[in-house]
Design an enzyme around this catalytic site. Sequence first.
Site, mmCIF file in Angstrom:
data_model
loop_
_atom_site.group_PDB
_atom_site.id
_atom_site.type_symbol
_atom_site.label_atom_id
_atom_site.label_comp_id
_atom_site.label_asym_id
_atom_site.label_seq_id
_atom_site.Cartn_x
_atom_site.Cartn_y
_atom_site.Cartn_z
ATOM 1 N N ASP A 14 -93.981 21.689 -25.303
ATOM 2 C CA ASP A 14 -95.320 21.999 -24.998
ATOM 3 C C ASP A 14 -96.239 21.020 -25.200
ATOM 4 O OD1 ASP A 14 -94.270 24.608 -24.385
ATOM 5 O OD2 ASP A 14 -94.362 25.122 -26.374
ATOM 6 N N GLY A 16 -97.414 18.771 -23.201
ATOM 7 C CA GLY A 16 -98.438 18.952 -22.108
ATOM 8 C C GLY A 16 -97.759 17.786 -20.986
ATOM 9 N N LYS A 17 -96.557 17.971 -20.810
ATOM 10 C CA LYS A 17 -95.984 17.265 -19.964
ATOM 11 C C LYS A 17 -96.387 17.793 -18.438
ATOM 12 C CE LYS A 17 -92.249 19.211 -21.853
ATOM 13 N NZ LYS A 17 -92.607 19.753 -22.892
ATOM 14 N N ALA A 40 -88.575 26.469 -20.101
ATOM 15 C CA ALA A 40 -89.867 25.593 -19.856
ATOM 16 C C ALA A 40 -91.129 26.319 -19.447
ATOM 17 C CB ALA A 40 -89.689 24.371 -19.009
ATOM 18 N N GLY A 41 -92.235 25.913 -19.962
ATOM 19 C CA GLY A 41 -93.592 26.788 -19.256
ATOM 20 C C GLY A 41 -94.553 25.310 -19.254
ATOM 21 N N HIS A 42 -94.549 24.820 -17.954
ATOM 22 C CA HIS A 42 -95.573 23.671 -17.909
ATOM 23 C C HIS A 42 -96.918 24.003 -17.315
ATOM 24 C CE1 HIS A 42 -91.550 20.917 -18.040
ATOM 25 N NE2 HIS A 42 -91.770 21.427 -19.023
ATOM 26 N N GLN A 223 -88.838 20.944 -22.863
ATOM 27 C CA GLN A 223 -88.675 20.665 -24.182
ATOM 28 C C GLN A 223 -89.087 19.554 -24.671
ATOM 29 O OE1 GLN A 223 -85.602 22.169 -22.184
ATOM 30 N NE2 GLN A 223 -87.061 23.742 -21.967
ATOM 31 N N THR A 238 -82.542 23.614 -28.007
ATOM 32 C CA THR A 238 -82.082 24.157 -26.849
ATOM 33 C C THR A 238 -80.582 23.528 -26.688
ATOM 34 O OG1 THR A 238 -82.765 24.590 -24.696
ATOM 35 C CG2 THR A 238 -83.311 22.362 -25.388
ATOM 36 N N GLY A 301 -95.633 33.704 -24.543
ATOM 37 C CA GLY A 301 -96.839 34.288 -25.170
ATOM 38 C C GLY A 301 -96.839 34.333 -26.553
ATOM 39 N N GLY A 412 -108.487 17.238 -22.624
ATOM 40 C CA GLY A 412 -108.754 18.612 -22.229
ATOM 41 C C GLY A 412 -107.652 19.072 -21.199
HETATM 42 P P1 GDP Z 1 -95.636 21.528 -21.609
HETATM 43 O O1 GDP Z 1 -94.391 22.501 -21.646
HETATM 44 O O2 GDP Z 1 -95.356 20.042 -22.070
HETATM 45 O O3 GDP Z 1 -95.925 21.334 -20.142
HETATM 46 O O4 GDP Z 1 -96.957 21.955 -22.090
HETATM 47 P P2 GDP Z 1 -97.819 23.441 -22.046
HETATM 48 O O5 GDP Z 1 -98.144 23.649 -20.784
HETATM 49 O O6 GDP Z 1 -96.719 24.653 -22.508
HETATM 50 O O7 GDP Z 1 -98.635 23.415 -23.220
HETATM 51 C C1 GDP Z 1 -99.685 22.517 -23.319
HETATM 52 C C2 GDP Z 1 -101.016 23.203 -23.275
HETATM 53 O O8 GDP Z 1 -102.071 22.436 -23.670
HETATM 54 C C3 GDP Z 1 -101.410 24.029 -21.812
HETATM 55 O O9 GDP Z 1 -102.215 25.169 -22.098
HETATM 56 C C4 GDP Z 1 -102.325 22.893 -21.396
HETATM 57 O O10 GDP Z 1 -103.141 23.545 -20.636
HETATM 58 C C5 GDP Z 1 -103.012 22.617 -22.800
HETATM 59 N N1 GDP Z 1 -103.596 21.195 -22.635
HETATM 60 C C6 GDP Z 1 -103.018 19.890 -22.068
HETATM 61 N N2 GDP Z 1 -103.401 18.793 -22.396
HETATM 62 C C7 GDP Z 1 -104.489 19.217 -22.982
HETATM 63 C C8 GDP Z 1 -105.542 18.435 -23.913
HETATM 64 O O11 GDP Z 1 -105.687 17.205 -23.695
HETATM 65 N N3 GDP Z 1 -106.388 18.962 -24.609
HETATM 66 C C9 GDP Z 1 -106.369 20.321 -24.512
HETATM 67 N N4 GDP Z 1 -107.348 20.948 -25.261
HETATM 68 N N5 GDP Z 1 -105.436 21.275 -23.939
HETATM 69 C C10 GDP Z 1 -104.683 20.458 -23.273
HETATM 70 P P1 IMO Z 2 -91.211 23.284 -22.647
HETATM 71 O O1 IMO Z 2 -90.735 22.463 -21.464
HETATM 72 C C1 IMO Z 2 -91.176 24.872 -26.750
HETATM 73 C C2 IMO Z 2 -87.399 26.515 -27.737
HETATM 74 C C3 IMO Z 2 -87.257 28.128 -28.090
HETATM 75 C C4 IMO Z 2 -86.366 28.141 -29.171
HETATM 76 C C5 IMO Z 2 -85.343 27.137 -28.842
HETATM 77 C C6 IMO Z 2 -84.317 27.489 -28.014
HETATM 78 O O2 IMO Z 2 -92.429 24.135 -22.117
HETATM 79 O O3 IMO Z 2 -91.857 22.234 -23.437
HETATM 80 P P2 IMO Z 2 -83.796 28.354 -25.459
HETATM 81 O O4 IMO Z 2 -84.454 29.392 -24.627
HETATM 82 O O5 IMO Z 2 -83.774 27.203 -24.828
HETATM 83 O O6 IMO Z 2 -82.387 28.868 -25.979
HETATM 84 O O7 IMO Z 2 -84.672 28.303 -26.921
HETATM 85 O O8 IMO Z 2 -86.141 26.001 -27.974
HETATM 86 N N1 IMO Z 2 -87.969 26.143 -26.620
HETATM 87 C C7 IMO Z 2 -89.202 25.512 -26.382
HETATM 88 N N2 IMO Z 2 -90.277 25.348 -27.057
HETATM 89 N N3 IMO Z 2 -91.230 24.590 -25.150
HETATM 90 C C8 IMO Z 2 -90.176 24.707 -24.521
HETATM 91 O O9 IMO Z 2 -90.236 23.982 -23.206
HETATM 92 C C9 IMO Z 2 -89.155 25.393 -24.880
HETATM 93 N N4 IMO Z 2 -87.997 25.730 -24.578
HETATM 94 C C10 IMO Z 2 -87.154 26.166 -25.378
HETATM 95 O O10 IMO Z 2 -88.809 28.491 -28.444
HETATM 96 O O11 IMO Z 2 -86.933 27.665 -30.413
HETATM 97 MG MG MG Z 3 -94.533 24.491 -22.510
#
Ligand code: GDP
Ligand code: IMO
Ligand code: MG
Length: 421
Positions: A14, A16-17, A40-42, A223, A238, A301, A412
């Site tokens: 998470d 911010g990939k 993953a949730g990007h 991840q 993971t 969530g 942001g």
């Molecule tokens: P990912 O899994 O690495 O793609 O990251 P996520 O999407 O799970 O989590 C990143 C969160 O931070 C998302 O809600 C983005 O919209 C938000 N985000 C990304 N870059 C920034 C930043 O520079 N500032 C802020 N405030 N939010 C950001």
């Molecule tokens: P992105 O790509 C954050 C965490 C889970 C758990 C552990 C194992 O959005 O960064 P799994 O479902 O793989 O068996 O879970 O890894 N986890 C993540 N945490 N971002 C993720 O992906 C994750 N994918 C798995 O919360 O602790």
């Molecule tokens: Mg994520």
Amino acid sequence: MKKVDVVLGLQWGDEGKGKVVDVLTPGYKVIARFQGGPNAGHSLVFDGDGFVLHTVPSGIFRPDSVNIIGNGVVIDPVILQDEIEAIEAKGMDITGKLLISKKAHLILPTHRMLDAASEASKGKGKIGSTLKGIGPTYMDKTGRNGLRVGDILSPEFIQRYEALKYKHFGLLSQYKFPFDITDYELKWFQAVENMKRFTFIDSEYVVNRYLDQDLPVLAEGAQGSMLDIDFGTYPFVTSSNTMTAGVCTGLGVAPSRVGKVMGIFKAYCTRVGSGPFPTELFDATGETLRRIGREYGATTGRPRRCGWLDLVALKYAVMVNGVTELIMMKADVMNNFDTIRIATAYKIGGNVTTDFPFECPDDVEPVYTDFPGWKADITKVRRYEDFPEAFQNYIAFIEKETGCPVKIISVGPDRSEIVIR
Ligand code: GDP
Ligand code: IMO
Ligand code: MG
């Protein structure tokens, strides 16, 4: 000859990939996911709209991009279909833009049940899995039992599916885990049917041929390094190699064809799920990071655990990945902080170490360096020179400690909120 550049997370996911890949895609022809799956949730934010991608590469919204789901990825057809429908609801047809490796493994409905059963049996020691079936699917892959995307076209697909399903039923009965897959299985087969409109490829040939033609490829990690199956905080990890080495096995490219390695980190740290997190904050500051940073899982969530930036873990991740440049995200979340801390070492049982330990005991005590906050709104900054001095000092310290330049700074969530040096 072009090489594969890599974007990957250096912390616990998470970072911010998704945003960064979306920003960088105009400079690439191909965007490829190489590991992980719908755990993953990007998140992508542009034109006042937000999207969360789980399986589809984050280049999908850019015109002319080719998006590949590589062999190292595990796919739940139901989640993939939901994602495709959400993207196409924006008026795009992605049939020709999304290519899927024949060698990517399929997450069966029973893999999800096994994930849930395994977690339930662990009680307090649970990993905090996203329960998407990731672990059991990779177990079947390495155990040589898995079903792959290419198998969908085999006349024996159903028999092989049934054989694996009944094997899983046997395992589930040992867990004494009650389950019902009837509805999900129905959706799963419909989704498998729908997948057939996409081209199933030998992604190793496709990726290498793009490189041969001098077309740039960007690999998108999922991840983070501290969740890597080998180098993460095992067993709270993971089931895939989330690091640069995973690009080679997850796409079929040789190490000599890897180019830039762009490591992403947040200006602080988060973790979702269980496991060690030395700089975790349990106080009002942690709460503030969560509230301002909107630190809630994009996939589940769940509230994310928050803490200070950890240079012990970050330097470890830079080392195992061979990071060539850094990307810092979300510093804007700390705009109003008086003091910002960075951990530079751990104190464990009276000894100070800067190496990430084999096991992180509960009483690991981070050694902090304090920085005065910049106390200014940096979200509108678009040129590095315009950042406040205190902020530039913070970056300079990280660069000195890691030995890597910070080339991109995100201020942001929106696509436009970025500073590229
Ligand atoms: P990912 O899994 O690495 O793609 O990251 P996520 O999407 O799970 O989590 C990143 C969160 O931070 C998302 O809600 C983005 O919209 C938000 N985000 C990304 N870059 C920034 C930043 O520079 N500032 C802020 N405030 N939010 C950001
Ligand atoms: P992105 O790509 C954050 C965490 C889970 C758990 C552990 C194992 O959005 O960064 P799994 O479902 O793989 O068996 O879970 O890894 N986890 C993540 N945490 N971002 C993720 O992906 C994750 N994918 C798995 O919360 O602790
Ligand atoms: Mg994520």
